[in-house]
Design a protein around this motif. Structure first.
Motif, PDB file in Angstrom:
ATOM      1  N   CYS A 150     -10.791   4.974   9.164  1.00  0.00           N
ATOM      2  CA  CYS A 150     -11.813   5.083   8.108  1.00  0.00           C
ATOM      3  C   CYS A 150     -12.301   3.721   7.638  1.00  0.00           C
ATOM      4  O   CYS A 150     -13.131   3.638   6.729  1.00  0.00           O
ATOM      5  N   GLY A 151     -11.768   2.653   8.221  1.00  0.00           N
ATOM      6  CA  GLY A 151     -12.217   1.310   7.875  1.00  0.00           C
ATOM      7  C   GLY A 151     -11.334   0.545   6.911  1.00  0.00           C
ATOM      8  O   GLY A 151     -11.648  -0.590   6.540  1.00  0.00           O
ATOM      9  N   ILE A 152     -10.218   1.123   6.488  1.00  0.00           N
ATOM     10  CA  ILE A 152      -9.298   0.408   5.589  1.00  0.00           C
ATOM     11  C   ILE A 152      -8.677  -0.759   6.348  1.00  0.00           C
ATOM     12  O   ILE A 152      -8.277  -0.621   7.502  1.00  0.00           O
ATOM     13  N   TYR A 153      -8.584  -1.907   5.712  1.00  0.00           N
ATOM     14  CA  TYR A 153      -7.992  -3.078   6.344  1.00  0.00           C
ATOM     15  C   TYR A 153      -6.477  -2.908   6.467  1.00  0.00           C
ATOM     16  O   TYR A 153      -5.836  -2.425   5.522  1.00  0.00           O
ATOM     17  N   LYS A 154      -5.941  -3.327   7.608  1.00  0.00           N
ATOM     18  CA  LYS A 154      -4.498  -3.180   7.866  1.00  0.00           C
ATOM     19  C   LYS A 154      -3.671  -3.850   6.763  1.00  0.00           C
ATOM     20  O   LYS A 154      -2.667  -3.297   6.316  1.00  0.00           O
ATOM     21  N   GLN A 155      -4.088  -5.019   6.312  1.00  0.00           N
ATOM     22  CA  GLN A 155      -3.337  -5.740   5.285  1.00  0.00           C
ATOM     23  C   GLN A 155      -3.403  -5.056   3.921  1.00  0.00           C
ATOM     24  O   GLN A 155      -2.665  -5.407   3.004  1.00  0.00           O
ATOM     25  N   ASN A 156      -4.266  -4.046   3.775  1.00  0.00           N
ATOM     26  CA  ASN A 156      -4.385  -3.313   2.514  1.00  0.00           C
ATOM     27  C   ASN A 156      -3.555  -2.030   2.493  1.00  0.00           C
ATOM     28  O   ASN A 156      -3.673  -1.242   1.567  1.00  0.00           O
ATOM     29  N   ILE A 157      -2.745  -1.833   3.534  1.00  0.00           N
ATOM     30  CA  ILE A 157      -1.876  -0.664   3.609  1.00  0.00           C
ATOM     31  C   ILE A 157      -0.433  -1.139   3.598  1.00  0.00           C
ATOM     32  O   ILE A 157      -0.042  -1.968   4.416  1.00  0.00           O
ATOM     33  N   SER A 158       0.348  -0.638   2.655  1.00  0.00           N
ATOM     34  CA  SER A 158       1.776  -0.976   2.636  1.00  0.00           C
ATOM     35  C   SER A 158       2.583   0.303   2.483  1.00  0.00           C
ATOM     36  O   SER A 158       2.059   1.346   2.107  1.00  0.00           O
ATOM     37  N   SER A 159       3.866   0.182   2.800  1.00  0.00           N
ATOM     38  CA  SER A 159       4.700   1.377   2.845  1.00  0.00           C
ATOM     39  C   SER A 159       6.116   1.078   2.375  1.00  0.00           C
ATOM     40  O   SER A 159       6.635  -0.015   2.592  1.00  0.00           O
ATOM     41  N   CYS A 160       6.711   2.074   1.765  1.00  0.00           N
ATOM     42  CA  CYS A 160       8.099   2.012   1.334  1.00  0.00           C
ATOM     43  C   CYS A 160       8.997   2.232   2.555  1.00  0.00           C
ATOM     44  O   CYS A 160       8.665   3.022   3.437  1.00  0.00           O
ATOM     45  N   ASN A 161      10.127   1.556   2.604  1.00  0.00           N
ATOM     46  CA  ASN A 161      11.025   1.712   3.756  1.00  0.00           C
ATOM     47  C   ASN A 161      12.128   2.743   3.523  1.00  0.00           C
ATOM     48  O   ASN A 161      13.037   2.870   4.327  1.00  0.00           O
TER      49      ASN A 161
END
Length: 188
Positions: A150-161
């Motif tokens: 959808c165009g979201i930048y990879k660096q703008n996605i984070s995740s809990c481990n």
């Protein structure tokens, strides 16, 4: 409990049904057959969802101060709940992909999410566990792929481990069956 008592009149509560239905709201209350809510800071609403292995997805437009919260199990992920939410951000609210931040909260991880082929066939990120004769699903990667598409930048996605199945600090329906409670996701 203290947060709820102090702010109970500000909460928006979706009645989740494992759908991909997302709604923009302007006031608190309950919303039937909804698994994702979006609002703006100007409406002063606290969004909530309940999870116990499914993925809580937090979305924030840093520039316009819109925010959303999604409940994404395998059905919601398969039926594009993240794409539905981002479509509202982009097409109805005028958000730009570079201003969107996404956080993927604690959920059951690939190490523990066993499924059969009837579910696995819908996904790209599955691995075959030949010993258990099961497929292992990675919802985080599926959701990330959809957001990137959808165009979201990879660096703008984070995740809990944290894997909810492995962590006894988390609720897990897969681990505890009918004894499982729910965790509350909140943004606002």
């Amino acid at each position: 409990k203290e947060l709820y008592n102090k702010n109970s009149k500000r909460f928006a509560i979706p009645i989740q049904k494992h759908t991909s239905n997302v709604k923009f709201i302007t006031k608190p209350g309950t919303y039937e057959n909804i698994d994702g809510l979006i609002t703006s800071k100007e409406y002063d609403v606290i969004l909530t969802i309940k999870v116990a292995d499914c993925v809580p997805i937090y979305i924030h437009d840093l520039k316009k101060d819109f925010y959303g919260l999604l409940h994404s199990g395998w059905k919601g992920t398969k039926n594009n709940i993240i794409k539905n939410a981002l479509s509202i951000f982009f097409n109805k609210l005028g958000s730009k992909p570079e201003n969107i931040k996404i956080y993927i909260g604690p959920h059951i991880k690939e190490c523990c999410y066993e499924i059969d082929w009837d579910v696995a066939k819908y996904f790209s990120f599955v691995k075959r566990d030949k010993i258990k004769n099961k497929w292992m699903l990675n919802l985080e990667k599926e959701i990330t792929k959809d957001a990137l598409g959808c165009g979201i930048y990879k660096q703008n996605i984070s995740s809990c481990n944290i894997c909810t199945f492995e962590s006894l600090d988390c609720e897990s329906f897969r681990r505890d069956k009918s004894n499982a409670k729910r965790m509350l996701g909140i943004i606002g």
